[in-house]
Design a protein around this motif. Structure first.
Motif, PDB file in Angstrom:
ATOM      1  N   UNK A  37     -20.014  18.619  11.568  1.00 23.98           N
ATOM      2  CA  UNK A  37     -18.644  18.339  11.159  1.00 23.98           C
ATOM      3  C   UNK A  37     -18.297  19.191   9.946  1.00 23.98           C
ATOM      4  N   UNK A  38     -17.377  20.118  10.114  1.00 24.21           N
ATOM      5  CA  UNK A  38     -16.879  20.936   9.011  1.00 24.21           C
ATOM      6  C   UNK A  38     -15.479  20.428   8.685  1.00 24.21           C
ATOM      7  N   UNK A  39     -15.380  19.653   7.615  1.00 22.90           N
ATOM      8  CA  UNK A  39     -14.103  19.029   7.278  1.00 22.90           C
ATOM      9  C   UNK A  39     -13.093  20.019   6.720  1.00 22.90           C
ATOM     10  N   UNK A  40     -13.532  21.235   6.423  1.00 19.86           N
ATOM     11  CA  UNK A  40     -12.622  22.230   5.851  1.00 19.86           C
ATOM     12  C   UNK A  40     -11.865  23.001   6.921  1.00 19.86           C
ATOM     13  N   UNK A  41     -12.248  22.811   8.182  1.00 24.53           N
ATOM     14  CA  UNK A  41     -11.646  23.554   9.283  1.00 24.53           C
ATOM     15  C   UNK A  41     -11.008  22.565  10.252  1.00 24.53           C
ATOM     16  N   UNK A  42      -9.770  22.838  10.650  1.00 27.28           N
ATOM     17  CA  UNK A  42      -9.084  21.963  11.606  1.00 27.28           C
ATOM     18  C   UNK A  42      -9.825  21.946  12.944  1.00 27.28           C
ATOM     19  N   UNK A  43      -9.881  20.759  13.554  1.00 27.01           N
ATOM     20  CA  UNK A  43     -10.522  20.604  14.856  1.00 27.01           C
ATOM     21  C   UNK A  43      -9.492  20.040  15.835  1.00 27.01           C
ATOM     22  N   UNK A  44      -9.402  20.579  17.049  1.00 30.73           N
ATOM     23  CA  UNK A  44      -8.368  20.128  17.983  1.00 30.73           C
ATOM     24  C   UNK A  44      -8.367  18.628  18.247  1.00 30.73           C
ATOM     25  N   UNK A  45      -9.552  18.018  18.396  1.00 33.88           N
ATOM     26  CA  UNK A  45      -9.596  16.581  18.700  1.00 33.88           C
ATOM     27  C   UNK A  45      -9.051  15.760  17.543  1.00 33.88           C
ATOM     28  N   UNK A  46      -9.394  16.154  16.313  1.00 35.13           N
ATOM     29  CA  UNK A  46      -8.925  15.399  15.152  1.00 35.13           C
ATOM     30  C   UNK A  46      -7.450  15.672  14.883  1.00 35.13           C
ATOM     31  N   UNK A  47      -7.008  16.889  15.148  1.00 34.11           N
ATOM     32  CA  UNK A  47      -5.583  17.213  14.998  1.00 34.11           C
ATOM     33  C   UNK A  47      -4.755  16.424  16.009  1.00 34.11           C
ATOM     34  N   UNK A  48      -5.251  16.321  17.222  1.00 38.01           N
ATOM     35  CA  UNK A  48      -4.568  15.539  18.264  1.00 38.01           C
ATOM     36  C   UNK A  48      -4.507  14.069  17.865  1.00 38.01           C
ATOM     37  N   UNK A  57      -9.125  11.714  11.045  1.00 36.97           N
ATOM     38  CA  UNK A  57      -8.892  13.132  10.843  1.00 36.97           C
ATOM     39  C   UNK A  57      -9.031  13.444   9.359  1.00 36.97           C
ATOM     40  N   UNK A  58      -9.088  14.730   9.043  1.00 38.40           N
ATOM     41  CA  UNK A  58      -9.276  15.173   7.668  1.00 38.40           C
ATOM     42  C   UNK A  58      -8.083  16.016   7.215  1.00 38.40           C
ATOM     43  N   UNK A  59      -8.077  16.375   5.946  1.00 33.91           N
ATOM     44  CA  UNK A  59      -6.938  17.100   5.379  1.00 33.91           C
ATOM     45  C   UNK A  59      -6.650  18.388   6.132  1.00 33.91           C
ATOM     46  N   UNK A  60      -7.692  19.121   6.519  1.00 29.84           N
ATOM     47  CA  UNK A  60      -7.484  20.381   7.235  1.00 29.84           C
ATOM     48  C   UNK A  60      -6.799  20.142   8.586  1.00 29.84           C
ATOM     49  N   UNK A  61      -7.153  19.043   9.235  1.00 32.78           N
ATOM     50  CA  UNK A  61      -6.528  18.713  10.519  1.00 32.78           C
ATOM     51  C   UNK A  61      -5.048  18.389  10.328  1.00 32.78           C
ATOM     52  N   UNK A  62      -4.761  17.603   9.296  1.00 35.12           N
ATOM     53  CA  UNK A  62      -3.376  17.205   9.030  1.00 35.12           C
ATOM     54  C   UNK A  62      -2.532  18.401   8.604  1.00 35.12           C
ATOM     55  N   UNK A  63      -3.102  19.253   7.771  1.00 38.11           N
ATOM     56  CA  UNK A  63      -2.367  20.433   7.319  1.00 38.11           C
ATOM     57  C   UNK A  63      -2.047  21.355   8.491  1.00 38.11           C
ATOM     58  N   UNK A  65      -1.829  20.474  11.693  1.00 36.15           N
ATOM     59  CA  UNK A  65      -0.838  19.807  12.547  1.00 36.15           C
ATOM     60  C   UNK A  65       0.552  19.874  11.925  1.00 36.15           C
ATOM     61  N   UNK A  66       0.642  19.690  10.616  1.00 32.75           N
ATOM     62  CA  UNK A  66       1.953  19.733   9.960  1.00 32.75           C
ATOM     63  C   UNK A  66       2.580  21.123  10.067  1.00 32.75           C
ATOM     64  N   UNK A  67       1.750  22.150  10.029  1.00 32.47           N
ATOM     65  CA  UNK A  67       2.267  23.509  10.203  1.00 32.47           C
ATOM     66  C   UNK A  67       2.770  23.704  11.632  1.00 32.47           C
ATOM     67  N   UNK A  68       2.057  23.148  12.587  1.00 29.79           N
ATOM     68  CA  UNK A  68       2.513  23.221  13.973  1.00 29.79           C
ATOM     69  C   UNK A  68       3.838  22.481  14.147  1.00 29.79           C
ATOM     70  N   UNK A  69       3.949  21.314  13.510  1.00 27.16           N
ATOM     71  CA  UNK A  69       5.188  20.537  13.591  1.00 27.16           C
ATOM     72  C   UNK A  69       6.345  21.290  12.947  1.00 27.16           C
ATOM     73  N   UNK A  70       6.058  21.999  11.866  1.00 24.67           N
ATOM     74  CA  UNK A  70       7.106  22.790  11.211  1.00 24.67           C
ATOM     75  C   UNK A  70       7.644  23.863  12.164  1.00 24.67           C
ATOM     76  N   UNK A  71       6.727  24.479  12.928  1.00 26.84           N
ATOM     77  CA  UNK A  71       7.135  25.514  13.869  1.00 26.84           C
ATOM     78  C   UNK A  71       7.726  24.939  15.143  1.00 26.84           C
ATOM     79  N   UNK A  72       7.238  23.753  15.542  1.00 25.60           N
ATOM     80  CA  UNK A  72       7.662  23.116  16.790  1.00 25.60           C
ATOM     81  C   UNK A  72       7.862  21.638  16.485  1.00 25.60           C
ATOM     82  N   UNK A  73       9.044  21.257  16.013  1.00 25.33           N
ATOM     83  CA  UNK A  73       9.274  19.915  15.470  1.00 25.33           C
ATOM     84  C   UNK A  73       8.972  18.762  16.422  1.00 25.33           C
ATOM     85  N   UNK A 238      -2.485  28.699  14.929  1.00 28.09           N
ATOM     86  CA  UNK A 238      -3.824  28.382  15.455  1.00 28.09           C
ATOM     87  C   UNK A 238      -4.806  29.486  15.122  1.00 28.09           C
ATOM     88  N   UNK A 239      -4.294  30.682  14.838  1.00 28.59           N
ATOM     89  CA  UNK A 239      -5.093  31.757  14.293  1.00 28.59           C
ATOM     90  C   UNK A 239      -6.315  32.103  15.108  1.00 28.59           C
TER      91      UNK A 239
END
Length: 296
Positions: A37-48, A57-63, A65-73, A238-239
């Motif tokens: 578990x690398x909490x510094x990197x977003x993971x699709x399951x936790x982001x979902x 989920x962790x801060x990286x997952x939320x950050x 996801x929030x960027x995705x929401x900003x691009x696709x509300x 998603x980089x």
């Protein structure tokens, strides 16, 4: 109105917007985090999980996801509609199609109602095997997944990139009878398999291992319904993650050689959604595709 629909209305199961309210977050994260578990990197399951309103989920997952929401509300609408499709698909297969075995690969963090809850609510003797390779998913699955006395559930810590290992796993062999029909479920999974990893080649052994009368269940992200600039922005976010949105035509090729179940490949929010709240979200708000096909 039949009893099933009455129960669905009471529980809110027919409303995809109620899925988030039923997230089961009763199992806490392990005190000592797994080395995978690398909490510094977003993971699709936790982001979902975050998009569905969960807390696993962790801060990286939320950050992320929030960027995705900003691009696709309406990103959360996609997550909700994808879960609602899973519910409708399992309901159809366990009910009308009479399927009693399910192989759910890429299940993610347990979110109620799960495949086994839906299937066993219709057929208590249904048997379900979940497959994922994220250690947080593993911890939660083993803590939360249960079964009716008549049925069975199992969880495999395994990877879609190694389909033969999934098929040979003793937990799978001890839970499912591959000589009988199985519903193979890859819901919101294949867009995380780039073309370079040959997604068709990965699922082919799984399909070939299943008895005639089995089914393939898929949903997938598409950019067919969004502006090019939105697609470009989502890809930037998603980089370096393995990710490949596919067109309707590309997605349909996963069902080549199989017998499509009506209504075929359609936007995910429209698949047999006549009893869902109306009006349905638009394809531009969801950006997903879905389909089911019969094997053999």
């Amino acid at each position: 109105m039949d009893d099933q629909r009455v129960d669905d209305q009471r529980s809110g199961a027919r409303d995809p917007r109620s899925v988030a309210a039923r997230i089961d977050t009763s199992a806490a994260h392990p005190r000592g985090l797994h080395p995978r578990i690398d909490t510094s990197v977003a993971h699709p399951a936790r982001r979902y999980d975050y998009l569905l309103g969960g807390k696993d989920n962790f801060a990286a997952d939320r950050e992320s996801a929030d960027r995705l929401i900003e691009a696709f509300p309406t990103m959360r609408t996609w997550a909700m509609e994808n879960r609602a499709f899973l519910r409708r698909a399992v309901t159809h297969l366990a009910g009308e199609a009479g399927i009693r075995q399910f192989l759910d690969i890429g299940t993610g963090i347990p979110t109620s109602p799960n495949t086994h809850e839906i299937a066993q609510g219709i057929a208590p003797d249904a048997r379900v095997v979940y497959v994922d390779n994220d250690p947080i998913v593993l911890a939660h699955a083993r803590a939360l997944l249960s079964s009716t006395p008549e049925g069975a559930t199992a969880y495999l810590d395994a990877d879609l990139h190694k389909p033969h290992e999934i098929l040979a796993h003793p937990e799978l062999r001890g839970t499912l009878d591959l000589s009988q029909p199985v519903a193979l479920m890859l819901v919101a999974v294949l867009h995380f398999i780039p073309d370079s990893d040959d997604p068709h080649g990965l699922i082919a052994p799984l399909i070939q291992a299943l008895a005639p009368g089995s089914y393939l269940v898929l949903s997938h992200v598409t950019y067919d319904f969004v502006p090019r600039e939105t697609a470009d922005r989502l890809n930037q976010i998603v980089g370096s993650e393995p990710f490949r949105a596919r067109s309707t035509a590309e997605f349909a090729t996963f069902f080549d050689g199989l017998d499509p179940v009506d209504p075929g490949v359609v936007p995910v929010q429209e698949w047999r959604a006549e009893h869902e709240p109306q009006p349905r979200p638009t394809s531009a708000e969801v950006g997903g595709l879905a389909g089911i096909a019969r094997i053999g």
